[in-house]
Structures are given as structure tokens and as C-alpha cells.
Design a protein around this motif. Structure first.
Motif, PDB file in Angstrom:
ATOM      1  N   ARG A  54       0.833  -1.196   0.000  1.00  0.00           N
ATOM      2  CA  ARG A  54       0.000   0.000   0.000  1.00  0.00           C
ATOM      3  C   ARG A  54       0.872   1.251   0.000  1.00  0.00           C
ATOM      4  NH1 ARG A  54      -5.279  -1.106   0.984  1.00  0.00           N
ATOM      5  NH2 ARG A  54      -5.714  -3.189   1.741  1.00  0.00           N
ATOM      6  N   LEU A  55       0.314   2.302  -0.649  1.00  0.00           N
ATOM      7  CA  LEU A  55       0.995   3.590  -0.717  1.00  0.00           C
ATOM      8  C   LEU A  55       0.030   4.689  -0.291  1.00  0.00           C
ATOM      9  CD1 LEU A  55       2.623   3.298  -4.261  1.00  0.00           C
ATOM     10  CD2 LEU A  55       3.783   3.035  -2.090  1.00  0.00           C
ATOM     11  N   THR A  56       0.589   5.773   0.182  1.00  0.00           N
ATOM     12  CA  THR A  56      -0.246   6.946   0.440  1.00  0.00           C
ATOM     13  C   THR A  56      -0.546   7.606  -0.903  1.00  0.00           C
ATOM     14  OG1 THR A  56       1.626   8.430   0.673  1.00  0.00           O
ATOM     15  CG2 THR A  56       0.865   7.304   2.678  1.00  0.00           C
ATOM     16  N   ASP A  57      -1.483   8.530  -0.896  1.00  0.00           N
ATOM     17  CA  ASP A  57      -1.819   9.226  -2.148  1.00  0.00           C
ATOM     18  C   ASP A  57      -0.609   9.956  -2.709  1.00  0.00           C
ATOM     19  OD1 ASP A  57      -4.425   8.380  -2.235  1.00  0.00           O
ATOM     20  OD2 ASP A  57      -5.200  10.126  -1.148  1.00  0.00           O
ATOM     21  N   MET A  58       0.156  10.592  -1.831  1.00  0.00           N
ATOM     22  CA  MET A  58       1.329  11.350  -2.277  1.00  0.00           C
ATOM     23  C   MET A  58       2.390  10.411  -2.860  1.00  0.00           C
ATOM     24  SD  MET A  58       2.251  14.267  -2.730  1.00  0.00           S
ATOM     25  CE  MET A  58       2.495  15.782  -1.892  1.00  0.00           C
ATOM     26  N   GLU A  59       2.639   9.287  -2.211  1.00  0.00           N
ATOM     27  CA  GLU A  59       3.614   8.317  -2.719  1.00  0.00           C
ATOM     28  C   GLU A  59       3.176   7.757  -4.072  1.00  0.00           C
ATOM     29  OE1 GLU A  59       5.332   6.478   1.472  1.00  0.00           O
ATOM     30  OE2 GLU A  59       3.574   5.583   0.514  1.00  0.00           O
ATOM     31  N   TYR A  60       1.875   7.503  -4.191  1.00  0.00           N
ATOM     32  CA  TYR A  60       1.340   6.978  -5.449  1.00  0.00           C
ATOM     33  C   TYR A  60       1.530   7.984  -6.588  1.00  0.00           C
ATOM     34  CZ  TYR A  60      -1.945   5.039  -8.817  1.00  0.00           C
ATOM     35  OH  TYR A  60      -2.521   4.540  -9.951  1.00  0.00           O
ATOM     36  N   LYS A  61       1.199   9.247  -6.319  1.00  0.00           N
ATOM     37  CA  LYS A  61       1.366  10.280  -7.347  1.00  0.00           C
ATOM     38  C   LYS A  61       2.826  10.451  -7.732  1.00  0.00           C
ATOM     39  CE  LYS A  61      -2.756  12.844  -6.039  1.00  0.00           C
ATOM     40  NZ  LYS A  61      -3.283  14.046  -5.383  1.00  0.00           N
ATOM     41  N   ASP A  62       3.711  10.415  -6.731  1.00  0.00           N
ATOM     42  CA  ASP A  62       5.151  10.513  -7.024  1.00  0.00           C
ATOM     43  C   ASP A  62       5.618   9.330  -7.866  1.00  0.00           C
ATOM     44  OD1 ASP A  62       5.334  12.874  -5.647  1.00  0.00           O
ATOM     45  OD2 ASP A  62       6.124  11.953  -3.798  1.00  0.00           O
ATOM     46  N   SER A  63       5.129   8.139  -7.533  1.00  0.00           N
ATOM     47  CA  SER A  63       5.519   6.947  -8.289  1.00  0.00           C
ATOM     48  C   SER A  63       5.031   7.035  -9.727  1.00  0.00           C
ATOM     49  CB  SER A  63       4.954   5.686  -7.638  1.00  0.00           C
ATOM     50  OG  SER A  63       5.484   5.519  -6.364  1.00  0.00           O
ATOM     51  N   ILE A  64       3.822   7.499  -9.921  1.00  0.00           N
ATOM     52  CA  ILE A  64       3.290   7.638 -11.289  1.00  0.00           C
ATOM     53  C   ILE A  64       4.105   8.665 -12.064  1.00  0.00           C
ATOM     54  CG2 ILE A  64       1.322   8.515 -12.591  1.00  0.00           C
ATOM     55  CD1 ILE A  64      -0.333   6.647 -11.276  1.00  0.00           C
ATOM     56  N   ARG A  65       4.420   9.791 -11.420  1.00  0.00           N
ATOM     57  CA  ARG A  65       5.204  10.834 -12.083  1.00  0.00           C
ATOM     58  C   ARG A  65       6.586  10.306 -12.479  1.00  0.00           C
ATOM     59  NH1 ARG A  65       5.871  14.381  -8.131  1.00  0.00           N
ATOM     60  NH2 ARG A  65       3.664  14.861  -8.139  1.00  0.00           N
ATOM     61  N   GLU A  66       7.227   9.579 -11.573  1.00  0.00           N
ATOM     62  CA  GLU A  66       8.554   9.026 -11.864  1.00  0.00           C
ATOM     63  C   GLU A  66       8.492   7.974 -12.969  1.00  0.00           C
ATOM     64  OE1 GLU A  66      11.828   9.472 -10.615  1.00  0.00           O
ATOM     65  OE2 GLU A  66      10.938  11.360 -10.024  1.00  0.00           O
ATOM     66  N   SER A  67       7.475   7.125 -12.940  1.00  0.00           N
ATOM     67  CA  SER A  67       7.363   6.090 -13.978  1.00  0.00           C
ATOM     68  C   SER A  67       7.134   6.731 -15.344  1.00  0.00           C
ATOM     69  CB  SER A  67       6.249   5.099 -13.649  1.00  0.00           C
ATOM     70  OG  SER A  67       4.991   5.729 -13.700  1.00  0.00           O
ATOM     71  N   GLN A  68       6.365   7.812 -15.404  1.00  0.00           N
ATOM     72  CA  GLN A  68       6.154   8.513 -16.672  1.00  0.00           C
ATOM     73  C   GLN A  68       7.433   9.201 -17.128  1.00  0.00           C
ATOM     74  OE1 GLN A  68       2.835  11.012 -15.763  1.00  0.00           O
ATOM     75  NE2 GLN A  68       1.321   9.419 -16.218  1.00  0.00           N
ATOM     76  N   LYS A  69       8.207   9.678 -16.181  1.00  0.00           N
ATOM     77  CA  LYS A  69       9.484  10.332 -16.513  1.00  0.00           C
ATOM     78  C   LYS A  69      10.423   9.355 -17.210  1.00  0.00           C
ATOM     79  CE  LYS A  69      13.449  11.941 -13.967  1.00  0.00           C
ATOM     80  NZ  LYS A  69      13.939  12.290 -12.635  1.00  0.00           N
ATOM     81  N   TYR A  70      10.448   8.113 -16.732  1.00  0.00           N
ATOM     82  CA  TYR A  70      11.296   7.083 -17.334  1.00  0.00           C
ATOM     83  C   TYR A  70      10.590   6.312 -18.445  1.00  0.00           C
ATOM     84  CZ  TYR A  70      14.628   7.829 -13.589  1.00  0.00           C
ATOM     85  OH  TYR A  70      15.527   8.390 -12.734  1.00  0.00           O
ATOM     86  N   ASN A  71       9.348   6.679 -18.739  1.00  0.00           N
ATOM     87  CA  ASN A  71       8.560   6.036 -19.792  1.00  0.00           C
ATOM     88  C   ASN A  71       8.387   4.546 -19.507  1.00  0.00           C
ATOM     89  OD1 ASN A  71       7.028   5.987 -22.077  1.00  0.00           O
ATOM     90  ND2 ASN A  71       8.743   5.768 -23.462  1.00  0.00           N
ATOM     91  N   LEU A  72       8.042   4.228 -18.263  1.00  0.00           N
ATOM     92  CA  LEU A  72       7.814   2.851 -17.832  1.00  0.00           C
ATOM     93  C   LEU A  72       6.402   2.720 -17.291  1.00  0.00           C
ATOM     94  CD1 LEU A  72      11.055   2.222 -15.767  1.00  0.00           C
ATOM     95  CD2 LEU A  72      10.561   1.322 -18.021  1.00  0.00           C
ATOM     96  N   ARG A  73       5.910   1.481 -17.285  1.00  0.00           N
ATOM     97  CA  ARG A  73       4.650   1.226 -16.607  1.00  0.00           C
ATOM     98  C   ARG A  73       4.908   1.272 -15.103  1.00  0.00           C
ATOM     99  NH1 ARG A  73       3.052  -4.264 -19.267  1.00  0.00           N
ATOM    100  NH2 ARG A  73       4.758  -4.661 -17.885  1.00  0.00           N
ATOM    101  N   LEU A  74       3.859   1.523 -14.349  1.00  0.00           N
ATOM    102  CA  LEU A  74       4.012   1.648 -12.902  1.00  0.00           C
ATOM    103  C   LEU A  74       4.525   0.349 -12.285  1.00  0.00           C
ATOM    104  CD1 LEU A  74       3.686   3.378 -10.397  1.00  0.00           C
ATOM    105  CD2 LEU A  74       1.317   2.624 -10.262  1.00  0.00           C
ATOM    106  N   SER A  75       4.054  -0.793 -12.786  1.00  0.00           N
ATOM    107  CA  SER A  75       4.492  -2.076 -12.215  1.00  0.00           C
ATOM    108  C   SER A  75       5.987  -2.308 -12.459  1.00  0.00           C
ATOM    109  CB  SER A  75       3.675  -3.222 -12.798  1.00  0.00           C
ATOM    110  OG  SER A  75       3.847  -3.286 -14.199  1.00  0.00           O
ATOM    111  N   THR A  76       6.454  -1.967 -13.655  1.00  0.00           N
ATOM    112  CA  THR A  76       7.880  -2.137 -13.956  1.00  0.00           C
ATOM    113  C   THR A  76       8.715  -1.195 -13.102  1.00  0.00           C
ATOM    114  OG1 THR A  76       7.272  -2.669 -16.231  1.00  0.00           O
ATOM    115  CG2 THR A  76       9.571  -2.153 -15.811  1.00  0.00           C
ATOM    116  N   TYR A  77       8.260   0.038 -12.988  1.00  0.00           N
ATOM    117  CA  TYR A  77       8.975   1.012 -12.162  1.00  0.00           C
ATOM    118  C   TYR A  77       9.026   0.547 -10.705  1.00  0.00           C
ATOM    119  CZ  TYR A  77       9.915   5.270  -9.572  1.00  0.00           C
ATOM    120  OH  TYR A  77      10.442   6.186  -8.710  1.00  0.00           O
ATOM    121  N   ALA A  78       7.882   0.084 -10.175  1.00  0.00           N
ATOM    122  CA  ALA A  78       7.825  -0.366  -8.786  1.00  0.00           C
ATOM    123  C   ALA A  78       8.732  -1.576  -8.559  1.00  0.00           C
ATOM    124  CB  ALA A  78       6.391  -0.691  -8.406  1.00  0.00           C
TER     125      ALA A  78
END
Length: 149
Positions: A54-78
Motif C-alpha cells: 500500500r501507498l499513500t496518495d502522495m507516494e502513489y502520485k510521485d511513483s506515477i510521475r517518476e514512472s512517466q518520466k522514465y517512460n515505464l509502466r508503474l508495475s515495472t517502475y515499482a
């Protein structure tokens, strides 16, 4: 005349069929090699276990932003973050200016090779110095990669 017409139709249909076959072969080839320049694709047999957290809303948004920055899916980034692997997708991002200068030097060197630039007396010395600078830039960048590994 009718015989010519039939030959043309036959030739045209065989060409279309060959084009379709070649297009399918090309499509299959690119499916096999995966995304160009991306991470190596993993087969389903390798990824058999599921880990959830589980992630907080802020952690989730940061993870999505970072995954988009690297052009990866969220699961691959995680997965990469969880396994603490380094991101080698944008290896030279920090040295973007250095790469830009290197590309400019390569263009200048190519321009000097053309015969229109024979008016310079010291053209050979300039080209040698440009090649030396390019060699030093490459050496710096690749030594940085080796050091990070």
C-alpha cells in the motif's frame, strides 16, 4: 490482349501477397525484439509471484510521475525500485550539455572534411584537436558508466 490483362492481374496479386507477407514478417520481428532501446521484456513464466503493498496518495502520485518520466509502466517502475536496481534508461541525462557539445563537434568535423573548406591552412590540426576533444568526452562518459556499475 486478354492474356496480357490476366498476366498483369496475376503479377499484381502476387506482388500484393508478397508485400503482405513481408509486412507480417517485419511485424513479428519487432514483436520478438521488444521495444527498441527499452528494457528487456520478460516472459510470463519468469514473473510468477505477486507482491502487493500500500501507498499513500502522495507516494502513489510521485511513483506515477517518476514512472512517466522514465517512460515505464508503474508495475515495472515499482519492481525496479523494490529490487533497488539502478535506472539505466537515461544514462546520460545529467551530461546532456556535454553530449550536445560532442554532437556539435562531430558536425564541425564533418563540415571540415568537405572540399569547400580547403581554404584553411591548418585544417588538419583543427580536425585532430576536435577528434581529441571527442575522444576525451567519450572517455569521461564511459568511465562514469563503469564507475556507477
Amino acid at each position: 490482349m486478354e492474356e496480357n490483362y490476366l498476366k498483369r492481374i496475376l503479377i499484381k496479386t502476387t506482388q500484393k501477397k508478397e508485400q503482405r507477407i513481408n509486412a507480417e514478417k517485419r511485424k513479428k520481428y519487432f514483436q520478438e525484439i521488444g521495444r527498441k532501446g527499452g528494457l528487456k521484456t520478460k516472459s510470463n513464466s519468469q514473473l510468477t509471484k505477486v507482491v502487493s503493498f500500500r501507498l499513500t496518495d502522495m507516494e502513489y502520485k510521485d511513483s506515477i510521475r517518476e514512472s512517466q518520466k522514465y517512460n515505464l509502466r508503474l508495475s515495472t517502475y515499482a519492481r525496479l525500485r523494490y529490487l533497488e536496481k539502478t535506472f539505466k534508461i537515461k544514462e546520460f541525462e545529467n551530461d546532456e550539455f556535454l553530449l550536445t557539445y560532442g554532437n556539435s563537434f562531430i558536425r564541425i568535423n564533418n563540415l571540415l572534411r568537405h572540399r569547400e573548406w580547403n581554404m584553411f591552412e591548418n585544417k588538419k590540426r583543427i580536425m585532430d584537436e576536435i577528434e581529441e576533444v571527442l575522444r576525451l568526452i567519450r572517455k569521461y562518459l564511459y568511465s562514469k558508466i563503469d564507475r556507477d556499475e
